[in-house]
Enzyme design. Structure first.
Site, mmCIF file in Angstrom:
data_model
loop_
_atom_site.group_PDB
_atom_site.id
_atom_site.type_symbol
_atom_site.label_atom_id
_atom_site.label_comp_id
_atom_site.label_asym_id
_atom_site.label_seq_id
_atom_site.Cartn_x
_atom_site.Cartn_y
_atom_site.Cartn_z
ATOM 1 N N LYS A 180 6.386 27.611 92.838
ATOM 2 C CA LYS A 180 7.541 26.740 93.043
ATOM 3 C C LYS A 180 8.126 27.044 94.409
ATOM 4 C CE LYS A 180 11.900 26.852 92.533
ATOM 5 N NZ LYS A 180 12.316 25.968 93.652
ATOM 6 N N GLY A 233 13.884 36.127 97.074
ATOM 7 C CA GLY A 233 15.140 35.392 97.195
ATOM 8 C C GLY A 233 16.322 36.316 97.041
ATOM 9 N N SER A 234 17.409 35.779 96.538
ATOM 10 C CA SER A 234 18.657 36.533 96.466
ATOM 11 C C SER A 234 18.651 37.525 95.309
ATOM 12 C CB SER A 234 19.845 35.579 96.295
ATOM 13 O OG SER A 234 19.834 35.000 94.999
ATOM 14 N N THR A 235 19.427 38.587 95.460
ATOM 15 C CA THR A 235 19.571 39.569 94.396
ATOM 16 C C THR A 235 20.196 38.930 93.163
ATOM 17 O OG1 THR A 235 19.748 41.386 95.986
ATOM 18 C CG2 THR A 235 20.652 41.773 93.792
ATOM 19 N N GLU A 236 21.103 38.005 93.364
ATOM 20 C CA GLU A 236 21.753 37.328 92.240
ATOM 21 C C GLU A 236 20.720 36.629 91.362
ATOM 22 O OE1 GLU A 236 25.100 33.810 91.468
ATOM 23 O OE2 GLU A 236 24.306 34.173 93.470
ATOM 24 N N VAL A 237 19.828 35.857 91.976
ATOM 25 C CA VAL A 237 18.798 35.157 91.204
ATOM 26 C C VAL A 237 17.791 36.150 90.637
ATOM 27 C CG1 VAL A 237 16.959 33.430 91.300
ATOM 28 C CG2 VAL A 237 19.111 33.027 92.492
ATOM 29 N N GLY A 238 17.484 37.209 91.380
ATOM 30 C CA GLY A 238 16.589 38.241 90.872
ATOM 31 C C GLY A 238 17.091 38.839 89.573
ATOM 32 N N GLU A 256 11.362 40.608 95.494
ATOM 33 C CA GLU A 256 11.719 40.995 96.864
ATOM 34 C C GLU A 256 13.028 40.287 97.169
ATOM 35 O OE1 GLU A 256 12.634 40.689 100.432
ATOM 36 O OE2 GLU A 256 10.810 39.509 100.761
ATOM 37 N N CYS A 290 15.728 38.585 105.137
ATOM 38 C CA CYS A 290 16.250 39.527 104.153
ATOM 39 C C CYS A 290 16.351 40.944 104.687
ATOM 40 C CB CYS A 290 15.391 39.497 102.897
ATOM 41 S SG CYS A 290 13.631 39.748 103.245
ATOM 42 N N GLU A 386 25.504 40.568 102.437
ATOM 43 C CA GLU A 386 24.429 39.911 103.177
ATOM 44 C C GLU A 386 24.905 38.543 103.658
ATOM 45 O OE1 GLU A 386 19.658 39.317 102.726
ATOM 46 O OE2 GLU A 386 20.884 38.800 100.977
#
Length: 488
Positions: A180, A233-238, A256, A290, A386
């Site tokens: 995706k 991507g972002s830590t939030e989505v991770g 990552e 990043c 960030e």
């Protein structure tokens, strides 16, 4: 602005370009002038399910892909690398149109992507298990086998390299994939998908489904037929993926994620060289990186001289049409533009000293002046969060022990750097800093051979290098009865 022929806008499933089941589309936006480039098919759960089914079928034990010699997998990857280089100009032009990075940078990234594919092509027939001197009358060994169907979710900041970082080790290992791409940058993922088919990969081995995170991305992570998720991507989505992906099955996961990397410059450094390294560390790809070294720590003896040089370099940085000879194009979209400008406003209000930039550039497109703040303190928002934009924060330090503690005082741990002529200082810093990659007297030197990933909230697992392919392999132990004395 270059005129680019857009050839592919549909989903790529089972080696065919198809409409979304819903027939829905979404716009991809040109960050140079905020116009709609084209409408792209919008995948959601129904399309992800189709793509996963195709990947699962291609992974079946008697499929063409599973029965293919490992060396042949390598040859297919080599063919794909050749096709990327053949179409490098087209892919670079298309990338610049969709994400705004300078076209010369996009061109270089295509060749970097090809080098990554070739590296993993060479790994395909060198995946080795072990024999084990086991206790008892047995012979034991390990087999390395592909993990299975892999869902791979890409970011928008390096679309072509990230596509390749994900698929190359997975395919070398013998996995199948559903990719995706980021909704901001779907066009080159679809163009590379066409090259996958041209290279001769069997149907279903690589599938590409553009769409949005909460729909297509969520469906991919939640699918019970997906054996592994790889996300950048972002830590939030991770964190969301970590909490939702294993609910149906215990997927393997590599993440990552974000960073707030520290670049530490000691008094013995050459100020001009250090300022150039620090500038590139902070402003590469418009700060949309990043691992960007946006926390620039400078020892007190050279601090003022360094700040003056950093401001001078930033003021000379060319920003504009990415098809021309510039260093920096626009930010990716309005959301990120607004976010970065908000951080710049926060920096101005919190007491940091603005020494360069700080404003929007022009009144059309998502352009931001390269911005440098001095006299930044560790507790300021611009030093802790960030930003993902062209903003450099310069902080002062006195001693080695102090700076190691301050560099590590972050939830992130993706990258770090140190500039010094003293090897003892450099290696002591390398030993004590908590980061996945540490650069000495350089920054962000990333190659296909070197593992990349982070500590703490910057992620789990590694991509690239030998570790990259291991993330796509299962370790199977086989034990065979074998009497020590044959019974003849």
């Amino acid at each position: 602005m270059a005129k680019v022929d857009i050839k592919y806008t549909k989903l790529f499933i089972n080696n065919e370009f198809v409409d979304a089941v819903s027939k829905k589309t979404f716009p991809t936006i040109n960050p140079q002038d905020e116009s709609v480039i084209i409408q792209v098919a919008e995948g959601d759960k129904a399309d992800i399910d189709k793509a996963v089914a195709a990947a699962k079928k291609a992974f079946h034990r008697y499929s063409e892909w599973r029965t293919m010699d490992a060396s042949q997998r390598g040859r297919l990857l080599l063919k794909l690398a050749d096709l990327l280089e053949r179409d490098s100009k087209y892919l670079a032009d298309l990338e610049t149109l969709d994400c705004g990075k300078p076209v010369k940078n996009a061109f270089g990234e295509v060749f970097f992507a090809a080098s990554v594919i070739r590296y993993y092509a060479g790994k395909a027939d060198k995946i080795l298990g072990s024999t084990i001197p086991t206790d008892g009358e047995v012979l034991s060994m390990t087999l390395k086998e592909p993990v299975g169907v892999c869902g791979q979710i890409l970011p928008w900041n390096y679309p072509i390299p990230m596509f390749v970082w994900k698929i190359a080790p997975a395919l070398a290992a013998g996995c199948t994939v559903v990719v995706k791409p980021a909704e901001q940058t779907p066009l080159t993922a679809l163009a590379v998908a066409a090259l996958v088919k041209e290279a001769g990969f069997p149907a279903g081995v690589v599938n590409v489904v553009p769409g949005y995170g909460p729909t297509a991305g969520a469906a991919l992570t939640a699918s019970p037929d997906v054996d592994k998720i790889a996300f950048t991507g972002s830590t939030e989505v991770g964190r969301i993926i970590m909490s939702t992906a294993p609910k149906v099955n215990l997927k393997r996961i590599t993440l990552e994620l974000g960073g707030k990397s520290a670049l530490v410059i000691f008094n013995d450094a050459d100020v001009e060289k250090a300022a150039e390294i620090a500038h590139n560390a902070a402003f590469s790809n418009g700060g949309q990186c990043c691992v960007a070294g946006t926390r620039t720590y400078v020892q007190s003896g050279i601090y003022d001289k360094f700040v003056a040089k950093a401001a001078e370099i930033a003021q000379k940085r060319t920003v504009g049409n990415p098809y021309e000879d510039v260093k920096q194009g626009p930010q990716i979209d309005d959301d990120m533009f607004t976010k970065v400008m908000g951080y710049i406003d926060a920096g101005k209000k919190c007491g940091a000293r603005l020494v360069a930039g700080g404003e929007r550039k022009g009144n059309k497109g998502f352009y931001i002046q390269p911005t440098v703040f001095a006299d930044v303190k560790d507790d300021m928002k611009i030093a802790r969060e960030e930003i993902f934009g062209p903003v450099q924060s310069i902080l002062k330090f006195e001693t080695f022990d102090e700076i190691v503690d301050r560099a590590n005082n972050s939830n992130y741990g993706l990258g770090a750097g140190v500039i010094t002529n003293d090897i003892t200082t450099a290696m002591s810093f390398v030993r004590h800093v908590r980061a996945g990659s540490v650069w000495v007297n350089t920054y962000e030197h990333v190659t296909c051979q070197t593992p990349f990933g982070g500590f703490k909230d910057s992620g789990i697992g590694r991509e690239m290098g030998e570790e990259g392919i291991q993330q796509y392999l299962e370790n199977k132990t086989v034990t065979i009865s074998l009497p020590k004395k044959p019974q003849f």
